[in-house]
Structures are given as C-alpha cells and as structure tokens.
Design an enzyme around this catalytic site. Structure first.
Site, PDB file in Angstrom:
ATOM      1  N   ILE A 180       0.841  -1.209   0.000  1.00 23.65           N
ATOM      2  CA  ILE A 180       0.000   0.000   0.000  1.00 23.65           C
ATOM      3  C   ILE A 180       0.874   1.257   0.000  1.00 23.65           C
ATOM      4  O   ILE A 180       0.634   2.186  -0.782  1.00 23.65           O
ATOM      5  CB  ILE A 180      -0.972  -0.042   1.194  1.00 23.65           C
ATOM      6  CG1 ILE A 180      -1.969  -1.196   0.970  1.00 23.65           C
ATOM      7  CG2 ILE A 180      -1.707   1.292   1.359  1.00 23.65           C
ATOM      8  CD1 ILE A 180      -2.800  -1.565   2.161  1.00 23.65           C
ATOM      9  N   SER A 211      11.360  -5.273   6.315  1.00 21.38           N
ATOM     10  CA  SER A 211      11.115  -6.615   6.861  1.00 21.38           C
ATOM     11  C   SER A 211      10.117  -7.385   6.005  1.00 21.38           C
ATOM     12  O   SER A 211      10.096  -8.607   6.014  1.00 21.38           O
ATOM     13  CB  SER A 211      10.604  -6.532   8.305  1.00 21.38           C
ATOM     14  OG  SER A 211       9.416  -5.772   8.361  1.00 21.38           O
ATOM     15  N   SER A 246      -8.011  -0.691   9.703  1.00 24.25           N
ATOM     16  CA  SER A 246      -8.587  -1.816   8.961  1.00 24.25           C
ATOM     17  C   SER A 246     -10.041  -2.034   9.359  1.00 24.25           C
ATOM     18  O   SER A 246     -10.441  -1.767  10.509  1.00 24.25           O
ATOM     19  CB  SER A 246      -7.767  -3.062   9.292  1.00 24.25           C
ATOM     20  OG  SER A 246      -8.447  -4.225   8.893  1.00 24.25           O
ATOM     21  N   TYR A 286      -3.389  -9.479  15.503  1.00 19.03           N
ATOM     22  CA  TYR A 286      -3.173  -8.419  14.503  1.00 19.03           C
ATOM     23  C   TYR A 286      -4.307  -7.392  14.578  1.00 19.03           C
ATOM     24  O   TYR A 286      -4.078  -6.188  14.629  1.00 19.03           O
ATOM     25  CB  TYR A 286      -3.088  -9.018  13.085  1.00 19.03           C
ATOM     26  CG  TYR A 286      -3.294  -7.981  12.007  1.00 19.03           C
ATOM     27  CD1 TYR A 286      -2.296  -7.058  11.705  1.00 19.03           C
ATOM     28  CD2 TYR A 286      -4.519  -7.880  11.319  1.00 19.03           C
ATOM     29  CE1 TYR A 286      -2.505  -6.073  10.741  1.00 19.03           C
ATOM     30  CE2 TYR A 286      -4.731  -6.902  10.355  1.00 19.03           C
ATOM     31  CZ  TYR A 286      -3.725  -6.007  10.071  1.00 19.03           C
ATOM     32  OH  TYR A 286      -3.931  -5.020   9.132  1.00 19.03           O
ATOM     33  N   LYS A 288      -4.465  -3.142  15.620  1.00 16.78           N
ATOM     34  CA  LYS A 288      -5.059  -2.027  14.859  1.00 16.78           C
ATOM     35  C   LYS A 288      -6.035  -1.256  15.742  1.00 16.78           C
ATOM     36  O   LYS A 288      -6.051  -0.027  15.763  1.00 16.78           O
ATOM     37  CB  LYS A 288      -5.787  -2.554  13.620  1.00 16.78           C
ATOM     38  CG  LYS A 288      -4.882  -3.096  12.546  1.00 16.78           C
ATOM     39  CD  LYS A 288      -4.255  -1.993  11.728  1.00 16.78           C
ATOM     40  CE  LYS A 288      -2.826  -2.301  11.364  1.00 16.78           C
ATOM     41  NZ  LYS A 288      -2.113  -1.259  10.671  1.00 16.78           N
TER      42      LYS A 288
HETATM   43  P1  NAD Z   1       3.179  -4.545   3.693  1.00 16.23           P
HETATM   44  O1  NAD Z   1       3.717  -5.597   4.583  1.00 16.23           O
HETATM   45  O2  NAD Z   1       3.371  -4.681   2.234  1.00 16.23           O
HETATM   46  O3  NAD Z   1       3.762  -3.112   4.137  1.00 16.23           O
HETATM   47  C1  NAD Z   1       4.111  -2.821   5.477  1.00 16.23           C
HETATM   48  C2  NAD Z   1       5.503  -2.235   5.462  1.00 16.23           C
HETATM   49  O4  NAD Z   1       5.896  -1.907   6.799  1.00 16.23           O
HETATM   50  C3  NAD Z   1       6.549  -3.211   4.926  1.00 16.23           C
HETATM   51  O5  NAD Z   1       7.278  -2.572   3.905  1.00 16.23           O
HETATM   52  C4  NAD Z   1       7.438  -3.536   6.131  1.00 16.23           C
HETATM   53  O6  NAD Z   1       8.768  -3.762   5.752  1.00 16.23           O
HETATM   54  C5  NAD Z   1       7.274  -2.270   6.966  1.00 16.23           C
HETATM   55  N1  NAD Z   1       7.473  -2.436   8.411  1.00 16.23           N
HETATM   56  C6  NAD Z   1       6.902  -3.361   9.238  1.00 16.23           C
HETATM   57  N2  NAD Z   1       7.341  -3.187  10.499  1.00 16.23           N
HETATM   58  C7  NAD Z   1       8.193  -2.119  10.476  1.00 16.23           C
HETATM   59  C8  NAD Z   1       8.965  -1.465  11.466  1.00 16.23           C
HETATM   60  N3  NAD Z   1       8.978  -1.877  12.735  1.00 16.23           N
HETATM   61  N4  NAD Z   1       9.716  -0.399  11.102  1.00 16.23           N
HETATM   62  C9  NAD Z   1       9.755   0.011   9.817  1.00 16.23           C
HETATM   63  N5  NAD Z   1       9.051  -0.579   8.825  1.00 16.23           N
HETATM   64  C10 NAD Z   1       8.277  -1.636   9.155  1.00 16.23           C
HETATM   65  O7  NAD Z   1       1.635  -4.370   4.038  1.00 16.23           O
HETATM   66  P2  NAD Z   1       0.514  -3.507   3.304  1.00 16.23           P
HETATM   67  O8  NAD Z   1      -0.481  -4.446   2.754  1.00 16.23           O
HETATM   68  O9  NAD Z   1       1.140  -2.501   2.427  1.00 16.23           O
HETATM   69  O10 NAD Z   1      -0.151  -2.808   4.563  1.00 16.23           O
HETATM   70  C11 NAD Z   1       0.176  -1.488   4.950  1.00 16.23           C
HETATM   71  C12 NAD Z   1      -0.631  -1.122   6.189  1.00 16.23           C
HETATM   72  O11 NAD Z   1      -2.016  -1.227   5.902  1.00 16.23           O
HETATM   73  C13 NAD Z   1      -0.381  -2.032   7.384  1.00 16.23           C
HETATM   74  O12 NAD Z   1      -0.401  -1.226   8.536  1.00 16.23           O
HETATM   75  C14 NAD Z   1      -1.557  -2.972   7.369  1.00 16.23           C
HETATM   76  O13 NAD Z   1      -1.843  -3.452   8.654  1.00 16.23           O
HETATM   77  C15 NAD Z   1      -2.651  -2.046   6.864  1.00 16.23           C
HETATM   78  N6  NAD Z   1      -3.762  -2.767   6.235  1.00 16.23           N
HETATM   79  C16 NAD Z   1      -3.496  -3.600   5.180  1.00 16.23           C
HETATM   80  C17 NAD Z   1      -4.540  -4.292   4.578  1.00 16.23           C
HETATM   81  C18 NAD Z   1      -4.277  -5.232   3.424  1.00 16.23           C
HETATM   82  O14 NAD Z   1      -5.146  -6.027   3.099  1.00 16.23           O
HETATM   83  N7  NAD Z   1      -3.134  -5.177   2.762  1.00 16.23           N
HETATM   84  C19 NAD Z   1      -5.856  -4.127   5.054  1.00 16.23           C
HETATM   85  C20 NAD Z   1      -6.081  -3.259   6.112  1.00 16.23           C
HETATM   86  C21 NAD Z   1      -5.025  -2.574   6.696  1.00 16.23           C
HETATM   87  C1  UD1 Z   2      -8.109 -10.750   6.342  1.00 14.71           C
HETATM   88  C2  UD1 Z   2      -7.914 -10.676   7.841  1.00 14.71           C
HETATM   89  C3  UD1 Z   2      -8.107  -9.251   8.304  1.00 14.71           C
HETATM   90  C4  UD1 Z   2      -7.179  -8.322   7.530  1.00 14.71           C
HETATM   91  C5  UD1 Z   2      -7.427  -8.496   6.037  1.00 14.71           C
HETATM   92  C6  UD1 Z   2      -6.489  -7.680   5.208  1.00 14.71           C
HETATM   93  C7  UD1 Z   2      -8.576 -12.873   8.688  1.00 14.71           C
HETATM   94  C8  UD1 Z   2      -9.526 -13.625   9.550  1.00 14.71           C
HETATM   95  N1  UD1 Z   2      -8.844 -11.570   8.510  1.00 14.71           N
HETATM   96  O1  UD1 Z   2      -9.422 -10.323   6.042  1.00 14.71           O
HETATM   97  O2  UD1 Z   2      -7.824  -9.146   9.682  1.00 14.71           O
HETATM   98  O3  UD1 Z   2      -7.410  -6.967   7.901  1.00 14.71           O
HETATM   99  O4  UD1 Z   2      -7.224  -9.866   5.683  1.00 14.71           O
HETATM  100  O5  UD1 Z   2      -5.166  -8.096   5.369  1.00 14.71           O
HETATM  101  O6  UD1 Z   2      -7.599 -13.413   8.210  1.00 14.71           O
HETATM  102  N2  UD1 Z   2     -10.480 -16.858   1.221  1.00 14.71           N
HETATM  103  C9  UD1 Z   2     -10.542 -18.102   0.649  1.00 14.71           C
HETATM  104  N3  UD1 Z   2      -9.370 -18.725   0.326  1.00 14.71           N
HETATM  105  C10 UD1 Z   2      -8.141 -18.155   0.546  1.00 14.71           C
HETATM  106  C11 UD1 Z   2      -8.098 -16.865   1.129  1.00 14.71           C
HETATM  107  C12 UD1 Z   2      -9.293 -16.259   1.470  1.00 14.71           C
HETATM  108  O7  UD1 Z   2     -11.614 -18.662   0.434  1.00 14.71           O
HETATM  109  O8  UD1 Z   2      -7.103 -18.765   0.243  1.00 14.71           O
HETATM  110  C13 UD1 Z   2     -11.751 -16.166   1.527  1.00 14.71           C
HETATM  111  C14 UD1 Z   2     -11.940 -15.813   2.996  1.00 14.71           C
HETATM  112  O9  UD1 Z   2     -12.570 -16.847   3.693  1.00 14.71           O
HETATM  113  C15 UD1 Z   2     -12.773 -14.521   2.893  1.00 14.71           C
HETATM  114  C16 UD1 Z   2     -12.316 -13.874   1.585  1.00 14.71           C
HETATM  115  O10 UD1 Z   2     -11.721 -14.925   0.824  1.00 14.71           O
HETATM  116  O11 UD1 Z   2     -14.143 -14.847   2.777  1.00 14.71           O
HETATM  117  C17 UD1 Z   2     -11.291 -12.769   1.777  1.00 14.71           C
HETATM  118  O12 UD1 Z   2     -10.218 -13.251   2.572  1.00 14.71           O
HETATM  119  P1  UD1 Z   2      -8.886 -12.391   2.853  1.00 14.71           P
HETATM  120  O13 UD1 Z   2      -8.340 -11.885   1.572  1.00 14.71           O
HETATM  121  O14 UD1 Z   2      -7.985 -13.218   3.700  1.00 14.71           O
HETATM  122  O15 UD1 Z   2      -9.410 -11.120   3.662  1.00 14.71           O
HETATM  123  P2  UD1 Z   2     -10.309 -11.031   4.992  1.00 14.71           P
HETATM  124  O16 UD1 Z   2     -10.648 -12.371   5.520  1.00 14.71           O
HETATM  125  O17 UD1 Z   2     -11.433 -10.117   4.700  1.00 14.71           O
END
Ligand code: NAD
Ligand code: UD1
Length: 339
Positions: free
Chosen positions: A13, A35, A125, A150, A154
């Site tokens: 992101i 990381s 999230s 996790y 958040k």
């Molecule tokens: P990502 O793992 O690709 O990015 C997170 C980054 O943070 C990585 O580059 C990692 O190296 C860095 N990082 C972790 N710990 C660190 C530390 N202690 N110091 C410095 N850098 C550190 O994940 P993402 O999907 O890009 O997610 C970004 C943010 O959005 C996260 O906070 C995640 O929890 C939140 N988020 C993600 C999703 C999703 O589905 N991807 C959904 C909801 C919220």
């Molecule tokens: C998950 C996390 C949530 C996190 C979000 C984004 C859990 C319980 N929740 O959400 O905390 O904020 O990711 O990182 O893990 N699915 C399959 N097969 C797969 C993977 C997923 O059927 O291999 C289904 C799941 O059951 C769900 C949907 O696809 O219904 C989306 O799953 P996923 O992408 O993991 O996201 P969340 O479960 O919404």
C-alpha cells in the site's frame, strides 16, 4: 503541507501511496525496515513518476533515528503504514505483533511529539469493526472484538492516537479504515509481493492462475450470503492510495480525530471473484470448497459516503479493473520484485 513521511512506504500500500503523492506534487520520504518489502518497489515508483523519493532504511522502534529523519526532512505529516499484518502469524507470535505494531507506534508518536509533528494518517482496517450486526458499515458503528492479535493491534493503535488527541488537541488524527485492498498500478510495475504462501484471497488466486499453486482453497460455502461463500468489499489499491492524498489535501480543514472507511460499498463473494477473474483474464482458476477458516465472518462491506462528502474522494475502478490489474502485475512479475 509538502513533506510527507510514509512509514512502511516500501510495502504494497505504501508504495502506491508514494506514487500518488508524488504525482500530486508532494515530497515523499519513506521510512521502512524492509522486513516485508524490497527497495525495488521505490525504484520503480521513481521510474514511473520521474521523481525521487528520500528513502531511510530504519525501524520505527528506533525513536532517535525517526526523530532525526523527521527533523532533517522537515516533515509536516506522517502516513503510518508500517506494521506486521499476517493474521495467522499474529496468532502464533502475539508478542512479536504487539511489540512491532504497538511499541513501534508508541515510538513513532513519541518521536513526532518531541519534534512537534502532530499530523498523522493511520492505516487502520475494517477488522476493528469485528463481526458487524448489519451492513453496510458506517464509521459510527461500534468497534467490535477482533478475532486475532493483529486485529487487536489495529484497534489499540486507533485508541492510542485518539487518547493522544484528547490530551493535546493540536494532534490531527485521521484513521483510514481500509476494507480489502487488491489490484495493482496499471503499469504492472508495482503490486503486492507476499512472502511465502499468501494468506489473502487475491494473491492466492493470481498464484493459482500462474501455476505456482495448484488450486484455491475456498474457505466455506455455508455462509449466509448469496452463494454461501464469504463476501468482502474489495477496493483497488490505487483508489485507496488516492484516499490518502485526499486526506493530506484536506488536512487543514479537518480537526480532531476523523475516521473514514475506504471501500467501494459493494460486496463480492469468493466465487464472484473467481468467476470474474476467469472472465476478464481468460484464465481458469481451479478451486476446492473446504471448511471455514477460523475467525472469518460471513459478510462485510462499507458505506464509504463520508469520504466522498468530506474529502471529495471516489473510487474510479470496479471489480473487473481490480482483477485485470492484479493479474497484469502477477503475470509480468511472476517472482514479485525478485529478478
Ligand atoms: P506490507 O507488509 O506490504 O507493508 C508494510 C511495510 O511496513 C513493509 O514494507 C514492512 O517492511 C514495513 N514495516 C513493518 N514493520 C516495520 C517497522 N517496525 N519499522 C519500519 N518498517 C516496518 O503491508 P501492506 O499491505 O502494504 O499494509 C500497509 C498497512 O495497511 C499495514 O499497517 C496494514 O496493517 C494495513 N492494512 C493492510 C490491509 C491489506 O489487506 N493489505 C488491510 C487493512 C489494513
Ligand atoms: C483478512 C484478515 C483481516 C485483515 C485483512 C487484510 C482474517 C480472519 N482476517 O481479512 O484481519 O485486515 O485480511 O489483510 O484473516 N479466502 C478463501 N481462500 C483463501 C483466502 C481467502 O476462500 O485462500 C476467503 C476468505 O474466507 C474470505 C475472503 O476470501 O471470505 C477474503 O479473505 P482475505 O483476503 O484473507 O481477507 P479477509 O478475511 O477479509
């Protein structure tokens, strides 16, 4: 407001946020310990925008280093994306998650406070809502009980920042609650690069499509949804990134703690995703229906009209574009950022 620090800016992101900020005329400074990412993502953002990023390899747990960077780069606002995010791993290693995400955030906020940078936009999230009683979810829904460490990190980080504002109203806190970010930049040059077997649906689907994994495990078809599989609100990562730019653009007019859902408002099931992916990309996705995954909920999607009303933010991409763009990234980069 010009100089923006993104913690975790090399990640999935953060790298998309960096690109959109650069395109909108902001200076981007990235702080990441790599990381869960690679500096290559930032090189590609520079290549795509023709602009440069100041990159610092460092850990948010290192308060003094963060402070130095905030001062040296004259940072005005921080977008805080750095976190560990693997749900399953957080269940096995809660201390690692609480230390990195919570202690890391406390360290970052202390550094910001000491140098007087009091604008923060936080990557939160939908998980903080827990299992909602009804859908669509608006920002005034009560927070629920996350089903894993996790999710708790958040929820707790939101609370810490809210308390900080109560103690000192000069803090501006924007909590962006992401629903399910998928897709990739249209160039196919930056995207999601999970380490090992993916946990989330989309990277799993694209790795099945490219032949790295044999089939998709569909976790349950007995949910209370239109086809029995889980329903989520998927959002294109570029639209999500633009939401951050809008938050920064509007920072002057926002006061206090503001919460925004970043989502499209549409719910799609796992099988909707599989069928649409097959249709738009012409690739077959093998799948098997299996038992439910612990902690999953039936259905979640948002009402994102507050972000439209207050920030003037809307999503440009529908599900088909999200799935085309996820596939383009995977196809062009079968091993992610590894050459
Ligand atoms: P990502 O793992 O690709 O990015 C997170 C980054 O943070 C990585 O580059 C990692 O190296 C860095 N990082 C972790 N710990 C660190 C530390 N202690 N110091 C410095 N850098 C550190 O994940 P993402 O999907 O890009 O997610 C970004 C943010 O959005 C996260 O906070 C995640 O929890 C939140 N988020 C993600 C999703 C999703 O589905 N991807 C959904 C909801 C919220
Ligand atoms: C998950 C996390 C949530 C996190 C979000 C984004 C859990 C319980 N929740 O959400 O905390 O904020 O990711 O990182 O893990 N699915 C399959 N097969 C797969 C993977 C997923 O059927 O291999 C289904 C799941 O059951 C769900 C949907 O696809 O219904 C989306 O799953 P996923 O992408 O993991 O996201 P969340 O479960 O919404």
């Amino acid at each position: 407001m010009k100089n923006i620090l993104i913690t975790g800016g090399a990640g999935f992101i953060g790298s998309h946020v960096a690109l959109e900020l650069l395109d909108s005329g902001y200076n981007v400074i990235v702080y990441d310990n790599l990381s869960n990412s690679s500096e290559e993502s930032l090189k590609r953002v520079e290549e795509l925008t023709g602009l440069s990023i100041s990159f610092y390899k460092g850990d948010i747990l290192d308060t003094n280093h963060v402070k130095e960077v905030l001062e040296k780069e004259k940072i005005e606002a921080v977008i805080h994306c750095a976190a560990l995010k693997a749900v399953g791993e957080s269940v096995k290693k809660p201390l690692l998650y609480y230390h990195n995400n919570i202690t890391g955030t406390l360290s970052l906020l202390s550094a910001m406070e000491e140098v007087g940078v009091k604008n923060i936009i936080f990557s939160s999230s939908a998980t903080v809502y827990g299992d909602p009683e009804t859908v669509p979810i608006t920002e005034d829904f009560p927070k629920g009980a996350p089903t894993n460490p996790y999710g708790w990190t958040k929820s707790m980080m939101e609370q810490i920042m809210t308390d900080l504002h109560t103690a000192d109203p000069n803090w501006k806190v924007i909590l962006l609650r992401y629903f399910n970010p998928i897709g990739a930049h249209k160039s196919g040059r930056i995207g999601e690069d999970p380490k090992g077997i993916p946990n989330n649906l989309l990277p799993y689907v694209t790795q099945v499509a490219i032949g790295k994994l044999p089939y998709l495990h569909v976790y349950g078809d007995d949910y209370d949804t239109h086809d029995g599989t889980g329903v989520r609100d998927y959002i294109h990562v570029v639209d999500l990134a633009k939401g951050h730019v809008k938050a920064i653009d509007n920072l002057d007019k926002l006061t206090g703690v503001e919460i925004f859902n970043l989502a499209t408002g549409h719910g799609y099931s796992v099988l909707d995703i599989v069928k649409t992916f097959e249709k738009v990309n012409g690739v077959k996705i093998e799948y098997k229906i299996e038992g439910r995954r612990e902690g999953d909920i039936d259905e979640t999607y948002a009402d994102a009209s507050k972000a439209e009303k207050v920030l003037g933010w809307i999503c440009d991409n529908g599900l088909e574009e999200m799935l085309e763009d996820s596939w383009r990234w995977q196809k062009n980069n079968p091993n992610g950022y590894e050459e």
